[in-house]
Design an enzyme around this catalytic site. Sequence first.
Site, PDB file in Angstrom:
ATOM      1  N   THR A   1       0.866  -1.185   0.000  1.00  0.00           N
ATOM      2  CA  THR A   1       0.000   0.000   0.000  1.00  0.00           C
ATOM      3  C   THR A   1       0.901   1.234   0.000  1.00  0.00           C
ATOM      4  O   THR A   1       1.927   1.267   0.680  1.00  0.00           O
ATOM      5  CB  THR A   1      -0.941   0.019   1.232  1.00  0.00           C
TER       6      THR A   1
ATOM      7  N   SER B   1       5.591  -1.059  -1.124  1.00  0.00           N
ATOM      8  CA  SER B   1       5.071  -0.449  -2.356  1.00  0.00           C
ATOM      9  C   SER B   1       6.155   0.380  -3.034  1.00  0.00           C
ATOM     10  O   SER B   1       6.946   1.044  -2.368  1.00  0.00           O
ATOM     11  CB  SER B   1       3.879   0.457  -2.010  1.00  0.00           C
TER      12      SER B   1
ATOM     13  N   TYR C   1       5.685  -1.262 -10.431  1.00  0.00           N
ATOM     14  CA  TYR C   1       4.951  -0.992 -11.670  1.00  0.00           C
ATOM     15  C   TYR C   1       6.022  -0.905 -12.751  1.00  0.00           C
ATOM     16  O   TYR C   1       6.861   0.012 -12.694  1.00  0.00           O
ATOM     17  CB  TYR C   1       4.217   0.347 -11.604  1.00  0.00           C
TER      18      TYR C   1
ATOM     19  N   THR D   1       2.832  -5.387 -10.394  1.00  0.00           N
ATOM     20  CA  THR D   1       1.402  -5.089 -10.504  1.00  0.00           C
ATOM     21  C   THR D   1       1.047  -4.856 -11.969  1.00  0.00           C
ATOM     22  O   THR D   1       1.601  -3.971 -12.616  1.00  0.00           O
ATOM     23  CB  THR D   1       1.053  -3.850  -9.649  1.00  0.00           C
TER      24      THR D   1
ATOM     25  N   LYS E   1       0.899  -9.476  -9.880  1.00  0.00           N
ATOM     26  CA  LYS E   1      -0.230  -9.072  -9.029  1.00  0.00           C
ATOM     27  C   LYS E   1      -1.311  -8.471  -9.916  1.00  0.00           C
ATOM     28  O   LYS E   1      -1.059  -7.492 -10.616  1.00  0.00           O
ATOM     29  CB  LYS E   1       0.241  -8.033  -8.010  1.00  0.00           C
TER      30      LYS E   1
ATOM     31  N   SER F   1      -5.299 -10.729  -7.110  1.00  0.00           N
ATOM     32  CA  SER F   1      -5.733  -9.476  -6.486  1.00  0.00           C
ATOM     33  C   SER F   1      -6.536  -8.667  -7.485  1.00  0.00           C
ATOM     34  O   SER F   1      -6.191  -8.624  -8.672  1.00  0.00           O
ATOM     35  CB  SER F   1      -4.475  -8.681  -6.072  1.00  0.00           C
TER      36      SER F   1
ATOM     37  N   HIS G   1      -6.792  -5.508  -6.678  1.00  0.00           N
ATOM     38  CA  HIS G   1      -6.297  -4.219  -6.189  1.00  0.00           C
ATOM     39  C   HIS G   1      -7.263  -3.660  -5.128  1.00  0.00           C
ATOM     40  O   HIS G   1      -7.455  -2.455  -5.004  1.00  0.00           O
ATOM     41  CB  HIS G   1      -6.167  -3.251  -7.362  1.00  0.00           C
TER      42      HIS G   1
ATOM     43  N   ARG H   1      -9.833  -1.333  -6.546  1.00  0.00           N
ATOM     44  CA  ARG H   1      -9.416   0.047  -6.869  1.00  0.00           C
ATOM     45  C   ARG H   1      -9.073   0.239  -8.339  1.00  0.00           C
ATOM     46  O   ARG H   1      -8.743   1.330  -8.756  1.00  0.00           O
ATOM     47  CB  ARG H   1      -8.206   0.422  -6.001  1.00  0.00           C
TER      48      ARG H   1
ATOM     49  N   ASP I   1      -5.281 -11.660  -2.219  1.00  0.00           N
ATOM     50  CA  ASP I   1      -5.686 -10.547  -1.347  1.00  0.00           C
ATOM     51  C   ASP I   1      -7.012  -9.965  -1.794  1.00  0.00           C
ATOM     52  O   ASP I   1      -7.507 -10.233  -2.888  1.00  0.00           O
ATOM     53  CB  ASP I   1      -4.569  -9.503  -1.175  1.00  0.00           C
ATOM     54  N   GLY I   2      -7.608  -9.186  -0.871  1.00  0.00           N
ATOM     55  CA  GLY I   2      -8.907  -8.560  -1.156  1.00  0.00           C
ATOM     56  C   GLY I   2      -9.954  -9.031  -0.163  1.00  0.00           C
ATOM     57  O   GLY I   2     -10.437 -10.162  -0.259  1.00  0.00           O
ATOM     58  N   GLY I   3     -10.253  -8.193   0.824  1.00  0.00           N
ATOM     59  CA  GLY I   3     -11.360  -8.475   1.732  1.00  0.00           C
ATOM     60  C   GLY I   3     -11.039  -9.387   2.902  1.00  0.00           C
ATOM     61  O   GLY I   3     -11.943  -9.775   3.638  1.00  0.00           O
TER      62      GLY I   3
ATOM     63  N   GLY J   1      -4.448  -5.405   2.919  1.00  0.00           N
ATOM     64  CA  GLY J   1      -4.104  -4.046   2.515  1.00  0.00           C
ATOM     65  C   GLY J   1      -4.647  -3.013   3.490  1.00  0.00           C
ATOM     66  O   GLY J   1      -3.942  -2.527   4.383  1.00  0.00           O
ATOM     67  N   ARG J   2      -5.928  -2.719   3.370  1.00  0.00           N
ATOM     68  CA  ARG J   2      -6.522  -1.650   4.193  1.00  0.00           C
ATOM     69  C   ARG J   2      -6.352  -1.860   5.695  1.00  0.00           C
ATOM     70  O   ARG J   2      -6.071  -0.891   6.420  1.00  0.00           O
ATOM     71  CB  ARG J   2      -8.005  -1.485   3.848  1.00  0.00           C
TER      72      ARG J   2
HETATM   73  C1  LIG Z   1      -4.459   2.779   0.386  1.00  0.00           C
HETATM   74  C2  LIG Z   1      -4.076   1.713  -0.588  1.00  0.00           C
HETATM   75  C3  LIG Z   1      -2.926   1.872  -1.344  1.00  0.00           C
HETATM   76  C4  LIG Z   1      -2.551   0.862  -2.240  1.00  0.00           C
HETATM   77  N1  LIG Z   1      -1.373   0.994  -2.919  1.00  0.00           N
HETATM   78  C5  LIG Z   1      -0.982   0.009  -3.754  1.00  0.00           C
HETATM   79  C6  LIG Z   1       0.266   0.101  -4.428  1.00  0.00           C
HETATM   80  O1  LIG Z   1       1.018   1.051  -4.254  1.00  0.00           O
HETATM   81  N2  LIG Z   1       0.603  -0.907  -5.273  1.00  0.00           N
HETATM   82  C7  LIG Z   1      -0.224  -2.000  -5.473  1.00  0.00           C
HETATM   83  O2  LIG Z   1       0.119  -2.886  -6.252  1.00  0.00           O
HETATM   84  N3  LIG Z   1      -1.383  -2.119  -4.812  1.00  0.00           N
HETATM   85  C8  LIG Z   1      -1.776  -1.155  -3.972  1.00  0.00           C
HETATM   86  N4  LIG Z   1      -2.949  -1.289  -3.282  1.00  0.00           N
HETATM   87  C9  LIG Z   1      -3.728  -2.559  -3.367  1.00  0.00           C
HETATM   88  C10 LIG Z   1      -3.276  -3.545  -2.270  1.00  0.00           C
HETATM   89  O3  LIG Z   1      -2.003  -4.040  -2.562  1.00  0.00           O
HETATM   90  C11 LIG Z   1      -4.191  -4.761  -2.149  1.00  0.00           C
HETATM   91  O4  LIG Z   1      -4.312  -5.391  -3.388  1.00  0.00           O
HETATM   92  C12 LIG Z   1      -5.587  -4.458  -1.603  1.00  0.00           C
HETATM   93  O5  LIG Z   1      -5.566  -3.417  -0.655  1.00  0.00           O
HETATM   94  C13 LIG Z   1      -6.150  -5.723  -0.963  1.00  0.00           C
HETATM   95  O6  LIG Z   1      -7.444  -5.536  -0.532  1.00  0.00           O
HETATM   96  P1  LIG Z   1      -7.857  -5.170   0.983  1.00  0.00           P
HETATM   97  O7  LIG Z   1      -7.529  -3.721   1.154  1.00  0.00           O
HETATM   98  O8  LIG Z   1      -9.307  -5.450   0.980  1.00  0.00           O
HETATM   99  O9  LIG Z   1      -7.081  -6.047   1.924  1.00  0.00           O
HETATM  100  C14 LIG Z   1      -3.357  -0.290  -2.402  1.00  0.00           C
HETATM  101  C15 LIG Z   1      -4.516  -0.421  -1.639  1.00  0.00           C
HETATM  102  C16 LIG Z   1      -4.878   0.563  -0.738  1.00  0.00           C
HETATM  103  C17 LIG Z   1      -6.127   0.373   0.080  1.00  0.00           C
HETATM  104  C1  LIG Z   2      -1.443   4.657  -7.581  1.00  0.00           C
HETATM  105  C2  LIG Z   2      -0.487   4.170  -6.541  1.00  0.00           C
HETATM  106  C3  LIG Z   2       0.447   5.272  -6.157  1.00  0.00           C
HETATM  107  C4  LIG Z   2      -1.163   3.635  -5.341  1.00  0.00           C
HETATM  108  C5  LIG Z   2      -2.155   2.539  -5.623  1.00  0.00           C
HETATM  109  O1  LIG Z   2      -1.888   1.577  -6.279  1.00  0.00           O
HETATM  110  C6  LIG Z   2      -3.471   2.645  -5.035  1.00  0.00           C
HETATM  111  O2  LIG Z   2      -3.746   3.647  -4.347  1.00  0.00           O
HETATM  112  O3  LIG Z   2      -4.288   1.740  -5.238  1.00  0.00           O
END
Ligand SMILES: Cc1cc2nc3c(=O)[nH]c(=O)nc-3n(C[C@H](O)[C@H](O)[C@H](O)COP(=O)(O)O)c2cc1C
Ligand SMILES: CC(C)CC(=O)C(=O)O
Length: 377
Positions: free
Chosen positions: A77, A105, A133, A159, A227, A249, A251, A254, A282-284, A305-306
């Site tokens: 994250t 990250s 990335y 990713t 990922k 994942s 993401h 997102r 990942d996710g949830g 993540g969160r």
């Molecule tokens: C605040 C935030 C920032 C994230 N930043 C990145 C990132 O920089 N690179 C990336 O591959 N995924 C990023 N992710 C996705 C997480 O790696 C992950 O896939 C996701 O949060 C998993 O779901 P969860 O939040 O429900 O656990 C981000 C997610 C959040 C919530």
């Molecule tokens: C865009 C990145 C800087 C962060 C990311 O992957 C995210 O916030 O989901």
Amino acid sequence: MRYTVHDFEIAARAELDPVYADFIAGGARDEITVRANEAAFGRLQLLPRVLRGSAERELGISLFGHRASLPILISPTAFHKLVDPEGELATARAAAAAGVIMIVSMASTVAVGQVADAVRAAGDDVPRWFQLYIQPDLEITEALVRRATDAGCSALVVTVDSPVLGAGERNRRNGFHDLPPGLRCENLVDLRDGERGHVRQIAMSPELNWEHVDWLRGITSLPILLKGVLHPEDARLAVRHGVDGLLLSNHGGRQLDTVPATLELLPEILAAVEGRVPVVLDGGVRRGTDVVKALALGASAVGIGRPVMWALAEGGEKGVRRLLELLRDELDDTLALCGASGLADLTPDLVRVPTWGPVPGPAPTPGADRRFGGVVA
Ligand SMILES: Cc1cc2nc3c(=O)[nH]c(=O)nc-3n(C[C@H](O)[C@H](O)[C@H](O)COP(=O)(O)O)c2cc1C
Ligand SMILES: CC(C)CC(=O)C(=O)O
């Protein structure tokens, strides 16, 4: 006292700037996938075995030859300093103390080298991975891989679900497009002369393709996980292109909204890779029961993540430590209740899709007393 992962979110929200809370909680568009990830775990049922447990349960895993004390990874994250002054240093120390793998990250607000130094100084030796990335400018990508390698990262998590930046409409409404003054994406500083670590330096490119993965394979001997592969055909391609693992994942909802929950995709992805590479999901993931369900279905580990961002916001390093302890306890408790003496006992028969529905048969007699089974005519 924080009794559940959700408690960390409630506590963090009470203190956090709502714009940052939205950045963490938010997803793309209508956030349908954000909700789907958690809901999918709730829909699955556990069917425990009895009279076969053990006094202690083995929770450790080994991935790419490295041991970790839990099958829970810290998913990458961005921007930890948004919520805690120590940022990724605090997260990394907590992860190392718990023996948990952290995926740093590429958009971290502490440089990956500094994260590694801090963990080493604390005397812990837990693998760290680096999320990348791939940049269309391959020299820049190579420089990033070098920074991660020099920092002792033992795997690259690439990713691939971000050909363009996900449409986080909360961020748009809030006007949140940039880090506040004083914070930078430290891994990006001086990649080219004078580059200042601006978020906008990260190029999300729709022109990336499998040749870029082949190129990356050729410049590093580190294990590579992709990922964000969701289609089983892409999972097959990933294996063919020499990838070492998948981080299944979406993401956290997102990127593309309305894609399925990762848990729902797990069986198909596992079938596609045919056991040739490990699949982390990942996710949830919010509960020990969620971890057990994913592992029972065949995931090698899960990522969170969160929850980490909320815990970091709520209590810094201590917060993340408590979060990991909480999840450890929940996982251990769930294993015990499932009659499992370790992760190896988690088999698909412990998980069921609900089959419950109205029992076919005669309608109950109106007015009959339902309490003592006196319903059926
Ligand atoms: C605040 C935030 C920032 C994230 N930043 C990145 C990132 O920089 N690179 C990336 O591959 N995924 C990023 N992710 C996705 C997480 O790696 C992950 O896939 C996701 O949060 C998993 O779901 P969860 O939040 O429900 O656990 C981000 C997610 C959040 C919530
Ligand atoms: C865009 C990145 C800087 C962060 C990311 O992957 C995210 O916030 O989901």
